[in-house]
Design an enzyme around this catalytic site. Sequence first.
Site, short mmCIF file in Angstrom:
data_model
loop_
_atom_site.label_atom_id
_atom_site.label_comp_id
_atom_site.label_asym_id
_atom_site.label_seq_id
_atom_site.Cartn_x
_atom_site.Cartn_y
_atom_site.Cartn_z
N SER A 138 -4.31 14.17 16.29
CA SER A 138 -3.39 13.62 17.10
C SER A 138 -1.90 14.35 16.51
O SER A 138 -1.04 14.35 17.45
CB SER A 138 -3.08 12.32 16.90
OG SER A 138 -4.12 11.60 17.59
N HIS A 187 1.55 5.21 19.24
CA HIS A 187 0.73 6.46 19.14
C HIS A 187 1.82 7.70 19.40
O HIS A 187 1.99 8.64 18.86
CB HIS A 187 -0.34 6.42 19.62
CG HIS A 187 -1.34 7.80 19.36
ND1 HIS A 187 -1.50 8.89 20.22
CD2 HIS A 187 -2.15 8.02 18.20
CE1 HIS A 187 -2.38 9.65 19.41
NE2 HIS A 187 -2.62 9.32 18.41
N ASP A 225 0.66 10.61 26.57
CA ASP A 225 0.10 10.03 25.33
C ASP A 225 0.07 8.43 25.90
O ASP A 225 0.15 8.00 27.01
CB ASP A 225 1.10 10.09 24.10
CG ASP A 225 0.20 10.15 22.83
OD1 ASP A 225 -0.02 8.80 22.59
OD2 ASP A 225 0.03 11.09 22.24
#
Length: 533
Positions: A396, A218, A178
Amino acid sequence: MKQNFTFLLLLFSTLMFSQEEDAWVYFNGKPNSQDFFNNPSLTLSQRSLDRRTAQNIALNISDAPLEITYINQVKASTGITVLAQSKWLNALHVRGTQTNITALKQLSYVDKVVFANKTLNVTSKKVSQNNIAAVKNKLETTIDYAYGNSANQIQMLNGQVLHQQNYTGSGKIIAVLDAGYPGVNTAEPFKRLRDNNLILGGYDYVNRSTNFYTGDDHGTLVLSTMGGYKENSLVGTAPDASYYLFITENDASENPVEESYWVEAAEQADAYGVDIITTSLGYFGFDNANYSHTYSDMNGTTNFITKGAEIAFSKGIIVLASAGNEGNQVENHVGSPGDGISVLTIGSVNAVKVKAPSSSIGPSFDNRIKPDVMAQGVAAVVANTTGGIGTANGTSFSCPIMAGMVACLWQAFPSKTNQEIRQMIIESADRYTTPDNNYGYGIPNFGSTLSVDVFQSSSNFSVYPNPTESNISFLFADETASVSIYSILGQKLIEKQITNQNPVLSVESLTSGLYFYTFKSGNLQKTGKIIKQ
């Protein structure tokens, strides 16, 4: 006038050949590969080798390291910068002028050079101007930091059935690829992972740094859906799995080198012996439109990252990827590596199982079903860098929610291969017989993969009523017994001695949900589940 035109043409040609380009340089062999086969444990962990043995996967030339003399000679070439490398694909990702990169073809050990700008590849057909806009490859999300309950995203997959049987990912290793993981080393929802040494390590491939608790948050949000734990607020789908955290996405720009970083990380994950790779990254458009992919590239065999994902699967790893959040865009198809043939590509639904409009669709360009399956990605419960619990939207989050459940399922069936586990998941999905380009095969039912009773009973032992609203009673032969009640994650909540004359245990203090009990009386020992309504 003619002289001026000629001058301008020469100037344009000079500028065109002097600007830097990205390319992959592929080698034609690994002359010292036998050294690897003589002692593979020098580069692959025993766990990595054991995973291959368990699935009857033989070592091959792709496992051998790149030839170091080749790398050094390319690095020493005029105007060439080596940005990444891949042993699986026997290639380097380089940057330099078109002229300097093309000159590498003259090296005897270079098989081919492939420019990221497809118009520069001699054998390529002329492609039309690519109008796909660059997107944040970590996949856009919207976040609402309101407190919520993560039960729905687990129960939608019937994942609580696995948790009730103590399958919470223990013994399985998940690699997360990520954009960054700030706060994972400090925030409360990750304390359980830290206290139990379940963060095994990681690396920042973008900055070539061992500090992976940095970058964009994220990855922090993504990890929380699997490994996060905060009582009555957030329980991840695999809270007892172990994790490696890799940064492969540069949030400041969108460039094909990020695909190469991803493959590097996947190779390292393989070497560490991971079981599962999950990535909430998707590649379609780049800052330089000449580098962007087209829909025709989404065929499972073209893009560098997809090739890497397929090789990872061939090593016995299950690879999961987000479908993407371009469902409302002109180009609304699943991106890479989600186009991979073996990649388990995850789309997004809301809390009542309706597809999110933003969730990217299929089919792949070669007309395969994509996405493969769906999970909750609308108002998914996540933890942020400071430990706050909120909700976030996007594939996601549907992807790691699914990845955690895959770890639990594989823990329950440790002798299954990655192909068998992948097929079990697809066959359990609610649209398996009628898949489509929006939902794929639908929403998996992880509970259906296990044959378990709601509670145990025998002629001399029973538990009733179950489900219950307040009290639970035990029928048994001896005079006394010891009963303990545990949460689905093993936390002891109630412990009490009961008698045959008064075999009632109050569970009024428990919130609604599913719990374990242990019962001991003389030589009789039982375990089972209680449903508190």
